[in-house]
Motif scaffolding. Structure first.
Motif, mmCIF file in Angstrom:
data_model
loop_
_atom_site.group_PDB
_atom_site.id
_atom_site.type_symbol
_atom_site.label_atom_id
_atom_site.label_comp_id
_atom_site.label_asym_id
_atom_site.label_seq_id
_atom_site.Cartn_x
_atom_site.Cartn_y
_atom_site.Cartn_z
ATOM 1 N N GLU A 46 0.834 -1.199 0.000
ATOM 2 C CA GLU A 46 0.000 0.000 0.000
ATOM 3 C C GLU A 46 0.870 1.252 0.000
ATOM 4 O OE1 GLU A 46 -2.454 -1.414 3.431
ATOM 5 O OE2 GLU A 46 -4.013 -0.995 1.967
ATOM 6 N N LEU A 214 -3.554 -5.559 -6.233
ATOM 7 C CA LEU A 214 -3.072 -6.907 -5.977
ATOM 8 C C LEU A 214 -3.514 -7.920 -7.006
ATOM 9 C CD1 LEU A 214 -3.931 -6.535 -2.266
ATOM 10 C CD2 LEU A 214 -1.728 -6.296 -3.335
ATOM 11 N N SER A 215 -4.745 -7.760 -7.496
ATOM 12 C CA SER A 215 -5.230 -8.742 -8.458
ATOM 13 C C SER A 215 -4.421 -8.686 -9.745
ATOM 14 C CB SER A 215 -6.698 -8.497 -8.771
ATOM 15 O OG SER A 215 -7.363 -8.109 -7.620
ATOM 16 N N SER A 252 -4.560 -9.937 5.766
ATOM 17 C CA SER A 252 -5.421 -8.768 5.920
ATOM 18 C C SER A 252 -5.621 -8.069 4.585
ATOM 19 C CB SER A 252 -4.787 -7.824 6.940
ATOM 20 O OG SER A 252 -5.280 -6.522 6.775
ATOM 21 N N LEU A 253 -4.538 -7.908 3.856
ATOM 22 C CA LEU A 253 -4.599 -7.235 2.567
ATOM 23 C C LEU A 253 -5.529 -7.954 1.613
ATOM 24 C CD1 LEU A 253 -3.117 -4.769 1.548
ATOM 25 C CD2 LEU A 253 -1.364 -6.259 0.608
ATOM 26 N N LEU A 254 -5.377 -9.267 1.542
ATOM 27 C CA LEU A 254 -6.193 -10.031 0.607
ATOM 28 C C LEU A 254 -7.656 -10.024 1.025
ATOM 29 C CD1 LEU A 254 -3.773 -12.994 -0.102
ATOM 30 C CD2 LEU A 254 -4.440 -11.164 -1.637
ATOM 31 N N CYS A 256 -9.266 -7.666 2.118
ATOM 32 C CA CYS A 256 -9.907 -6.378 1.837
ATOM 33 C C CYS A 256 -10.233 -6.189 0.368
ATOM 34 C CB CYS A 256 -8.999 -5.231 2.274
ATOM 35 S SG CYS A 256 -8.854 -5.096 4.049
ATOM 36 N N ILE A 257 -9.732 -7.049 -0.498
ATOM 37 C CA ILE A 257 -9.994 -6.858 -1.919
ATOM 38 C C ILE A 257 -11.404 -7.306 -2.229
ATOM 39 C CG2 ILE A 257 -9.274 -7.416 -4.249
ATOM 40 C CD1 ILE A 257 -6.618 -8.260 -3.125
ATOM 41 N N PRO A 258 -12.224 -6.410 -2.782
ATOM 42 C CA PRO A 258 -13.606 -6.798 -3.057
ATOM 43 C C PRO A 258 -13.726 -7.646 -4.330
ATOM 44 C CG PRO A 258 -13.283 -4.460 -3.493
ATOM 45 C CD PRO A 258 -11.962 -5.011 -3.129
ATOM 46 N N TYR A 259 -14.583 -8.630 -4.288
ATOM 47 C CA TYR A 259 -14.863 -9.499 -5.420
ATOM 48 C C TYR A 259 -16.105 -9.020 -6.151
ATOM 49 C CZ TYR A 259 -11.862 -13.478 -4.156
ATOM 50 O OH TYR A 259 -10.818 -14.295 -3.887
ATOM 51 N N GLU A 265 -19.566 -11.213 -1.093
ATOM 52 C CA GLU A 265 -19.193 -10.013 -0.355
ATOM 53 C C GLU A 265 -20.018 -9.862 0.913
ATOM 54 O OE1 GLU A 265 -16.846 -7.324 -0.886
ATOM 55 O OE2 GLU A 265 -15.999 -9.061 -1.918
ATOM 56 N N ARG A 270 -13.711 -8.941 6.969
ATOM 57 C CA ARG A 270 -12.387 -8.357 6.769
ATOM 58 C C ARG A 270 -11.467 -8.757 7.909
ATOM 59 N NH1 ARG A 270 -10.466 -2.892 7.815
ATOM 60 N NH2 ARG A 270 -12.423 -2.330 8.815
ATOM 61 N N ASP C 187 -5.932 3.355 -0.534
ATOM 62 C CA ASP C 187 -5.437 1.982 -0.433
ATOM 63 C C ASP C 187 -6.580 1.014 -0.154
ATOM 64 O OD1 ASP C 187 -2.349 2.873 1.130
ATOM 65 O OD2 ASP C 187 -2.722 2.114 -0.890
ATOM 66 N N VAL C 188 -6.331 -0.225 -0.475
ATOM 67 C CA VAL C 188 -7.380 -1.236 -0.366
ATOM 68 C C VAL C 188 -7.894 -1.407 1.067
ATOM 69 C CG1 VAL C 188 -6.956 -3.699 -0.043
ATOM 70 C CG2 VAL C 188 -7.518 -2.846 -2.266
ATOM 71 N N GLY C 215 -15.880 -4.766 -7.972
ATOM 72 C CA GLY C 215 -15.783 -5.404 -6.667
ATOM 73 C C GLY C 215 -16.429 -4.519 -5.609
ATOM 74 N N PRO C 258 -9.395 -9.117 -13.100
ATOM 75 C CA PRO C 258 -8.617 -10.273 -12.672
ATOM 76 C C PRO C 258 -8.996 -10.598 -11.245
ATOM 77 C CG PRO C 258 -7.256 -8.330 -12.553
ATOM 78 C CD PRO C 258 -8.605 -7.877 -13.017
ATOM 79 N N LEU C 260 -8.886 -13.137 -7.847
ATOM 80 C CA LEU C 260 -7.781 -13.835 -7.225
ATOM 81 C C LEU C 260 -7.779 -15.315 -7.528
ATOM 82 C CD1 LEU C 260 -7.661 -11.995 -3.835
ATOM 83 C CD2 LEU C 260 -6.424 -11.570 -5.929
#
Lengths: 332, 312, 352
Positions: A46, A214-215, A252-254, A256-259, A265, A270, C187-188, C215, C258, C260
């Protein structure tokens, strides 16, 4: 770290500091990693984690406060002579984040692309140079007519392609991509990423891909390093890290990534990362080619954690070790 | 660094600057042609020798320089040979009042009027008001202030007979025309600066947020915008002051105001070394102090500068 | 049928630029009900920001509203004077912008900035406004002692600044909150916090959430409107859009993310670039990038076809006369999940 394939780039104990108001900020704190020739290495984290600083230090925009950088086996701090530096500048190129700011608005595209060619004397005569420029434009998917245009006549995506062409113009071996897609529209991002992947394969390039998305990083990288506050907290194969992250920050980072999946969701929770200053930590090998930042005594714990994840036991929940209080993953 | 250390450092620099200026001034005066005495041509060589001895002008340059410096340190600015042999300090102190009053009035009028003009121009960009104001600013900047002075005299004193032509002791009335003449250039500069800055500020994201809050156009400009637009204006206060100081030379003469500027002109014409050097030094001190004040003002107006060195 | 909170009817907005007239919004109609969160999805040039700015009356000087009405609780906002709009802005309809780093006045304390709408619209006294500002900041998660109220924006991080902006927007308890890409610059992990904050509001405030990140849409939205080239190309409930999408652009957006858990292979990218609104091509503006384009797309723009009472899509593929197409694999998988979901056979746990 073992080196089976040749390291094109090796960073050892790199530290970079900046002065700020009262004291000194350690933007990059004693990190070490290698980038193998021909791979895409993703540097993820980040804002403020130090990834961009790392990239810029490698390309020698800053002198490192401590540590060494080796390119193709040669320590860069010992590099002397105009000829050697010129070669380095050819071998290592950079693609920048802002396609609107990184191209000189007063130059035509063909001059922007020709600059590198001229400096390194890669063309014999104007005709040859123009042909190289046209080829470069085609390689990145642009119409060769664009050579006579100015940057403001092109869209963001097109400008970024020019940035890539510029990097390719001197036939580099390593390209550092510093957030090359964050400033672009979503549908264009995919195009640029696909282009980079294709070019890497065709020209046998090595890429250092720095980003916070990240994705995207996982999609393009072979191996990745996750950075947090100047340190690398996890390093290893891209897919493995995303499927079974070990360090609580990565988890934690992963989380938080929304799908793009509403039902998922709604059910997701989180994971919050609680940071503790782990002064005695460093990168330790947990599995072959999978490293986590921790103390030596925690290695066993992580090996167990990794094994359970492989077995499919753990999902988005993180467990705490019984012996220490340092590692905490809290499910909210 | 803390404020105290900052001031200390600046004071040291100021002293160094003043030292340099006084030295250069001394050197300049010494190598200029002309004589320091009234009616020079009527003196016999013997008389001149006696005068030189009396006033220490027969000593070598280096020694005179040291005497000069030691005098400065004590506040002794020398003797004015052309104006009744009185101490320069006495001569100047009696005249400093009018100049300061005039300078402050002009500065105040110029900046306040300029800010309002510039803000309105920015708010109604490219409208008739804006064009008119911009044209006025250009005229104000281009025409020298002594021409304005004479014009003002012509219109308000001679034709309309509202105000005195050239008088000082008539109270506030007598300061109006000279203030106006001096204020026009600062007003033009301030208006142009503020207009440019204010346009950028009014196009900023936070101005848009203010509008999204429901603020009126006027309040957005004056409450939100002004403090931000002011910052670059502060930068030119230093040069503006210089302009006022030099401008006052001629304007004071035109309006017969017994200020320092008028005295300065007289001293130059008569080669009154002591006064010339003293006024030069005085102006330098003034400028250096103003620059210090400007830097402090920066910190007051822009909190980001103020807190840059403070702990988070 | 009860009145919607916000009803945009056939909005058309154009801009005068040096190069000519740009038709940024071409006949957009949508509604916002009380208590719901509507996501507006689209890329640059889709018209989503312009639509929302029209609601607030924040369009730039070179914009013309050619046609349309924006009904807020029944009365047309476009017919109101600027003074009347000033009373609505910040009080009944608020907006959060994209860039938190430049959204706040750098020379004004945050206490004053948060208190401003309270003093302006609700005539709070200075002390009362300050107290309320403190509570608002606590509400958005900024622990604020009285000392903190005197701090300036640059002393806060990007995420904190976005929270402050949210506090300002919520100060007078607006009925509608318009959030224009509020988390794109964050940031995420910070984004996740801000989204949680916004979701806490859903019962008191209706939200229009502009974004290009699907997302995020899946995370916050009840309903979704997908915009392209100044029009709505698909609109429906969130599960309808994500599990039963009908428009090829929506398919493209879903496929080019993309995720995960992707299988390796090339990332799908929608070919081509965003449309030229200066001199738009005839017919469907998406046709040149649409691998499912039909001949008719080159001539006539498709109207909105109904898929369900809540789900509409503007694609000729839904016309009775259209040939059936083989939907991309990823989309087919979604539809299968949708069918199972509708029957109630599977638990609603998501595609994975």
């Amino acid at each position: 770290m073992t080196t089976n394939i040749s390291d094109l780039l090796r960073v050892e104990g790199l530290t970079q500091t900046f002065k700020s108001g009262t004291g000194i900020v350690k933007a990059v704190d004693n990190i070490s990693f290698s980038v193998y020739e021909g791979e895409t290495f993703g540097l993820v984290g980040e804002s403020g984690c130090g990834k961009s600083t790392t990239g810029r230090t490698i390309i020698q925009l800053y002198k490192p406060a401590a540590g060494s950088i080796f390119f193709d086996g040669v320590n860069l701090s010992g590099l002397r002579g105009k000829k050697n530096w010129l070669q380095f500048r050819r071998d290592v190129q950079m693609i920048y984040q802002d396609p609107y700011a990184s191209l000189n608005p007063r130059n035509k595209i063909k001059d922007i692309l020709g600059e590198g060619i001229d400096v390194h004397k890669l063309a014999k005569g104007a005709k040859n140079r123009n042909r190289q420029v046209a080829e470069l434009l085609e390689t990145v998917g642009l119409n060769p007519d664009h050579a006579n245009r100015y940057p403001h006549e092109l869209s963001g995506g097109q400008r970024q392609r020019v940035g890539i062409a510029r990097a390719l113009s001197v036939q580099p071996r390593l390209i550092i991509c510093d957030e090359p897609i964050s400033a672009l529209d979503v549908s264009i991002q995919a195009q640029i990423v696909n282009l980079l992947k294709k070019l890497q394969q065709e020209k046998r390039l090595t890429l250092l891909f720095i980003a916070h998305d990240l994705s995207m990083v996982k999609y393009i990288s072979d191996r990745i390093a996750v950075m947090y506050r100047g340190k690398i907290v996890e390093l290893g194969d891209a897919r493995k890290i995303y499927h079974s992250p070990l360090h609580p920050y990565t988890e934690s980072l992963l989380s938080c990534i929304p799908y793009p999946d509403p039902d998922l969701e709604k059910n997701r929770r989180r994971i919050i990362y609680h940071h503790h200053e782990e002064a005695s930590g460093s990168l330790h090998q947990i599995f072959p080619d999978h490293y986590v930042y921790c103390r030596p005594s925690d290695v066993a714990f992580y090996q167990q954690k990794g094994a359970s994840k492989e077995a499919g036991g753990l999902d988005l929940v993180s467990i705490t070790p019984t012996n220490t209080g340092i590692l905490e993953g809290v499910v909210e | 660094m803390t404020f105290f250390k900052f001031i200390l450092k600046r004071l040291a620099f100021m002293l160094a600057t003043l030292f340099l200026i006084s030295t250069i001034t001394f050197l300049l005066m010494n190598f200029l042609p002309g004589s320091p005495y009234q009616n020079e041509e009527k003196l016999t060589p013997v008389q001149r020798q006696m005068m030189n001895e009396k006033y220490g002008l027969d000593k070598p340059a280096g020694e005179r320089y040291l005497i000069y410096l030691s005098g400065l340190a004590k506040g002794d600015l020398g003797i004015s040979l052309q104006f009744g042999n009185q101490p320069v300090s006495k001569l100047l102190s009696s005249r400093i009042g009018p100049s300061i009053q005039l300078g402050l009035q002009a500065m105040l009028l110029g900046t306040v009027a300029g800010i309002i003009l510039g803000t309105i121009s920015a708010m109604y960009q490219n409208s008739f008001i804006d064009t008119f104001a911009s044209l006025s600013a250009i005229i104000g900047r281009s025409i020298p202030n002594f021409i304005f002075a004479v014009l003002l005299q012509l219109v308000f004193a001679v034709s309309l007979k509202w105000l005195p032509i050239a008088l000082w002791d008539d109270g506030f009335r007598s300061t109006i025309l000279p203030t106006l003449a001096l204020a026009i250039a600062p007003m033009a500069d301030a208006a142009r600066f503020i207009r440019t800055e204010m346009i950028e500020v009014l196009n900023s994201d936070y101005a848009e947020l203010a509008k999204a809050k429901g603020q009126s156009k006027v309040r957005i400009a004056f409450v939100h915008g002004l403090r931000n637009a002011l910052i670059p204006l502060i930068t030119i206060i230093g040069p503006m002051t210089v302009g006022l100081m030099t401008g006052s030379l001629v304007v004071e003469n035109i309006f017969a105001i017994p200020g320092i500027g008028e005295q300065f002109v007289k001293s130059i014409v008569t080669n009154d070394y002591a006064t010339i050097m003293s006024v030069t030094l005085l102006y330098s001190v003034l400028l250096v102090v103003i620059i210090l004040i400007v830097d402090i003002l920066y910190g007051l107006i822009d909190p980001r500068i103020r807190l840059a060195g403070a702990k988070q | 049928m009860s009145e919607s909170l916000l009803d945009i009817r056939n909005l058309n907005v154009s801009f005068q630029t040096f190069a000519g007239t740009v038709n940024a919004v071409r006949g957009v109609s949508l509604t916002l009900e009380k208590g719901e969160t509507l996501a507006l999805v689209g890329e640059s040039g889709s018209g989503k920001s312009v639509t929302c700015r029209s609601v607030m009356g924040l369009l730039s000087k070179n914009a013309t509203i050619e046609q349309g009405e924006i009904l807020f609780r029944g009365s047309n906002l476009l017919a109101k004077s600027d003074k009347e709009m000033q009373r609505i802005r910040g009080k009944e309809i608020s907006m959060i912008f994209q860039n938190p780093m430049t959204a706040l006045n750098p020379t004004m304390t945050i206490g004053k900035q948060v208190a401003e709408p309270l003093r302006l619209h609700q005539k709070f006294s200075r002390t009362a406004a300050r107290r309320q500002a403190q509570e608002l900041l606590e509400l958005v998660g900024i622990p604020s002692s009285t000392k903190r109220l005197n701090d300036y924006p640059h002393q806060f991080s990007g995420g904190q600044r976005q929270r402050i902006v949210t506090a300002i927007a919520l100060a007078c308890g607006p009925e509608i909150l318009i959030a224009d890409e509020p988390t794109t610059a964050l940031d995420v992990t910070i984004q996740a916090q801000i989204l949680e904050l916004l979701k806490e509001l859903r019962h008191t405030t209706s939200i229009i959430f502009i974004t290009h990140d699907l997302g995020v849409v899946a995370n916050v939205a009840d309903r979704v409107a997908v915009m392209y080239g100044g029009r709505i190309v698909e609109i429906g409930k969130v599960e309808e859009i994500f599990y039963n999408p009908q428009h090829p652009y929506t398919w493209g957006l879903l496929r080019s993310m993309p995720t995960l858990d992707d299988k390796d292979g090339e990332l799908y990218a929608i070919p081509g670039s965003p449309p030229d609104l200066l001199s738009p091509a005839p017919g469907d503006l998406f046709a040149t990038r649409n691998e499912y384009a039909l001949q008719v797309d080159a001539h006539y723009e498709p109207p909105l076809f109904q898929v369900s009472p809540t789900h509409y899509a503007a694609t000729w593929l839904l016309d009775d006369r259209a040939p059936s197409v083989i939907v991309p694999e990823a989309i087919a998988a979604r539809r299968q999940y949708y069918r199972q979901r509708q029957t109630g056979l599977t638990a609603k746990e998501g595609l994975l």
